[in-house]
Design a protein around this motif. Sequence first.
Motif, PDB file in Angstrom:
ATOM      1  N   VAL A  87       0.842  -1.208   0.000  1.00 34.72           N
ATOM      2  CA  VAL A  87       0.000   0.000   0.000  1.00 34.72           C
ATOM      3  C   VAL A  87       0.870   1.249   0.000  1.00 34.72           C
ATOM      4  CG1 VAL A  87      -1.673   1.343   1.336  1.00 34.72           C
ATOM      5  CG2 VAL A  87      -1.945  -1.139   1.109  1.00 34.72           C
ATOM      6  N   LEU A  88       1.940   1.264   0.800  1.00 37.49           N
ATOM      7  CA  LEU A  88       2.838   2.419   0.856  1.00 37.49           C
ATOM      8  C   LEU A  88       3.546   2.638  -0.479  1.00 37.49           C
ATOM      9  CD1 LEU A  88       4.479   2.024   4.392  1.00 37.49           C
ATOM     10  CD2 LEU A  88       2.836   3.769   3.663  1.00 37.49           C
ATOM     11  N   SER A  89       3.900   1.543  -1.157  1.00 41.08           N
ATOM     12  CA  SER A  89       4.543   1.660  -2.463  1.00 41.08           C
ATOM     13  C   SER A  89       3.586   2.285  -3.478  1.00 41.08           C
ATOM     14  CB  SER A  89       5.000   0.279  -2.952  1.00 41.08           C
ATOM     15  OG  SER A  89       5.663   0.392  -4.197  1.00 41.08           O
ATOM     16  N   TYR A  90       2.336   1.827  -3.438  1.00 42.51           N
ATOM     17  CA  TYR A  90       1.308   2.393  -4.320  1.00 42.51           C
ATOM     18  C   TYR A  90       1.108   3.878  -4.030  1.00 42.51           C
ATOM     19  CZ  TYR A  90      -3.377   3.381  -6.128  1.00 42.51           C
ATOM     20  OH  TYR A  90      -4.450   3.949  -6.771  1.00 42.51           O
ATOM     21  N   LEU A  91       1.005   4.217  -2.739  1.00 40.67           N
ATOM     22  CA  LEU A  91       0.811   5.617  -2.349  1.00 40.67           C
ATOM     23  C   LEU A  91       2.042   6.459  -2.715  1.00 40.67           C
ATOM     24  CD1 LEU A  91      -0.923   5.212   1.130  1.00 40.67           C
ATOM     25  CD2 LEU A  91      -1.977   5.841  -1.057  1.00 40.67           C
ATOM     26  N   GLY A  92       3.224   5.841  -2.644  1.00 39.12           N
ATOM     27  CA  GLY A  92       4.436   6.543  -3.062  1.00 39.12           C
ATOM     28  C   GLY A  92       4.378   6.910  -4.535  1.00 39.12           C
ATOM     29  N   GLY A  93       3.836   5.997  -5.347  1.00 38.40           N
ATOM     30  CA  GLY A  93       3.653   6.280  -6.774  1.00 38.40           C
ATOM     31  C   GLY A  93       2.665   7.419  -6.986  1.00 38.40           C
ATOM     32  N   VAL A  94       1.610   7.438  -6.159  1.00 35.46           N
ATOM     33  CA  VAL A  94       0.616   8.516  -6.246  1.00 35.46           C
ATOM     34  C   VAL A  94       1.255   9.861  -5.894  1.00 35.46           C
ATOM     35  CG1 VAL A  94      -1.519   9.433  -5.240  1.00 35.46           C
ATOM     36  CG2 VAL A  94      -1.340   6.992  -5.785  1.00 35.46           C
ATOM     37  N   VAL A  95       2.108   9.861  -4.858  1.00 34.41           N
ATOM     38  CA  VAL A  95       2.822  11.087  -4.476  1.00 34.41           C
ATOM     39  C   VAL A  95       3.692  11.571  -5.635  1.00 34.41           C
ATOM     40  CG1 VAL A  95       4.656  12.014  -2.992  1.00 34.41           C
ATOM     41  CG2 VAL A  95       2.822  10.647  -1.990  1.00 34.41           C
ATOM     42  N   SER A  96       4.412  10.648  -6.283  1.00 35.56           N
ATOM     43  CA  SER A  96       5.257  11.009  -7.429  1.00 35.56           C
ATOM     44  C   SER A  96       4.427  11.589  -8.563  1.00 35.56           C
ATOM     45  CB  SER A  96       6.026   9.776  -7.933  1.00 35.56           C
ATOM     46  OG  SER A  96       6.950   9.336  -6.980  1.00 35.56           O
ATOM     47  N   TYR A  97       3.251  11.004  -8.782  1.00 30.51           N
ATOM     48  CA  TYR A  97       2.355  11.477  -9.843  1.00 30.51           C
ATOM     49  C   TYR A  97       1.930  12.922  -9.589  1.00 30.51           C
ATOM     50  CZ  TYR A  97      -2.023  11.940 -12.484  1.00 30.51           C
ATOM     51  OH  TYR A  97      -3.034  12.392 -13.301  1.00 30.51           O
ATOM     52  N   TYR A  98       1.479  13.207  -8.363  1.00 31.10           N
ATOM     53  CA  TYR A  98       1.027  14.566  -8.050  1.00 31.10           C
ATOM     54  C   TYR A  98       2.206  15.541  -7.950  1.00 31.10           C
ATOM     55  CZ  TYR A  98      -3.800  13.195  -7.509  1.00 31.10           C
ATOM     56  OH  TYR A  98      -5.081  12.749  -7.777  1.00 31.10           O
ATOM     57  N   TYR A  99       3.345  15.011  -7.568  1.00 30.73           N
ATOM     58  CA  TYR A  99       4.572  15.818  -7.569  1.00 30.73           C
ATOM     59  C   TYR A  99       4.859  16.286  -8.998  1.00 30.73           C
ATOM     60  CZ  TYR A  99       9.503  16.978  -6.634  1.00 30.73           C
ATOM     61  OH  TYR A  99      10.706  17.617  -6.511  1.00 30.73           O
ATOM     62  N   GLY A 100       4.710  15.367  -9.959  1.00 30.37           N
ATOM     63  CA  GLY A 100       4.919  15.719 -11.368  1.00 30.37           C
ATOM     64  C   GLY A 100       3.930  16.761 -11.849  1.00 30.37           C
ATOM     65  N   ARG A 101       2.686  16.637 -11.442  1.00 32.90           N
ATOM     66  CA  ARG A 101       1.657  17.620 -11.831  1.00 32.90           C
ATOM     67  C   ARG A 101       1.931  18.987 -11.204  1.00 32.90           C
ATOM     68  NH1 ARG A 101      -3.300  15.335 -13.963  1.00 32.90           N
ATOM     69  NH2 ARG A 101      -4.360  17.258 -13.362  1.00 32.90           N
ATOM     70  N   THR A 102       2.415  18.980  -9.962  1.00 31.90           N
ATOM     71  CA  THR A 102       2.701  20.239  -9.266  1.00 31.90           C
ATOM     72  C   THR A 102       3.876  20.976  -9.900  1.00 31.90           C
ATOM     73  OG1 THR A 102       1.919  19.253  -7.199  1.00 31.90           O
ATOM     74  CG2 THR A 102       3.236  21.252  -7.013  1.00 31.90           C
ATOM     75  N   LEU A 103       4.862  20.211 -10.348  1.00 32.94           N
ATOM     76  CA  LEU A 103       6.046  20.831 -10.941  1.00 32.94           C
ATOM     77  C   LEU A 103       5.718  21.652 -12.181  1.00 32.94           C
ATOM     78  CD1 LEU A 103       8.663  17.958 -10.585  1.00 32.94           C
ATOM     79  CD2 LEU A 103       8.539  20.072  -9.273  1.00 32.94           C
ATOM     80  N   LEU A 104       4.617  21.300 -12.832  1.00 29.75           N
ATOM     81  CA  LEU A 104       4.216  22.048 -14.023  1.00 29.75           C
ATOM     82  C   LEU A 104       3.924  23.507 -13.688  1.00 29.75           C
ATOM     83  CD1 LEU A 104       1.778  19.456 -15.644  1.00 29.75           C
ATOM     84  CD2 LEU A 104       4.086  19.989 -16.387  1.00 29.75           C
ATOM     85  N   LEU A 105       3.616  23.780 -12.418  1.00 31.78           N
ATOM     86  CA  LEU A 105       3.259  25.127 -12.009  1.00 31.78           C
ATOM     87  C   LEU A 105       4.486  25.988 -11.720  1.00 31.78           C
ATOM     88  CD1 LEU A 105       0.362  24.150  -9.551  1.00 31.78           C
ATOM     89  CD2 LEU A 105       0.184  24.753 -11.977  1.00 31.78           C
TER      90      LEU A 105
END
Length: 203
Positions: free
Chosen positions: A108-126
Amino acid sequence: MQKQQKKSRAQLLHQYYKYTGFYAFIWNNTKKAIMPLLLIIGALLVVNYRVMSISEMLLYVTQNFSKTFIFSLFFASESFLGLLPPDIFIAWTKTTEHPLLYLSLLAVLSYLGGVVSYYYGRTLLLIPKINDYLEGRMSKHIRNMQKWGGFLIAVGALLPLPFAMACLAAGMIKFPQRQFFAFAALRIFRFVIYGFAIYSALS
């Protein structure tokens, strides 16, 4: 003159992934991942027979580091580039009092870590400067994500490939969220499969 049969969707997808180099990409990256994995296994075997048995070493970790610290370290690694091999943490769960529970928590933590990376990527666009820097550094990953999308996320989730990088690239191209969650969930199956293999090896 006989009519040419219309190709099925699966055949068209196979043709597309073949022409765009998807299979070659998987094979080449799997080969790259195998060497570090073999080095880790070799180092563990040397430690096991020359210094301390792996079981004793993992037991030492269990006794001298809090579970909160270990899970936090794992989550941080899975959220930012996946620097630490998950297999070491999977082996650690075997020495705990609740192996299956802790293995499930790792998944579960690995999956959530991937989710964090995904939103991190979206945030960097800003942030233009950081976005431009990462687009240069990760241009190959971004191009691959644009070509192969969900299949690249699935491969990163299941195989010993950089899952966090695939999730970061997915966020940077604004890959649809619902589809990302579905493909990234395959990460949990990796822990089931590897957990079975590692538990069997340590038995």
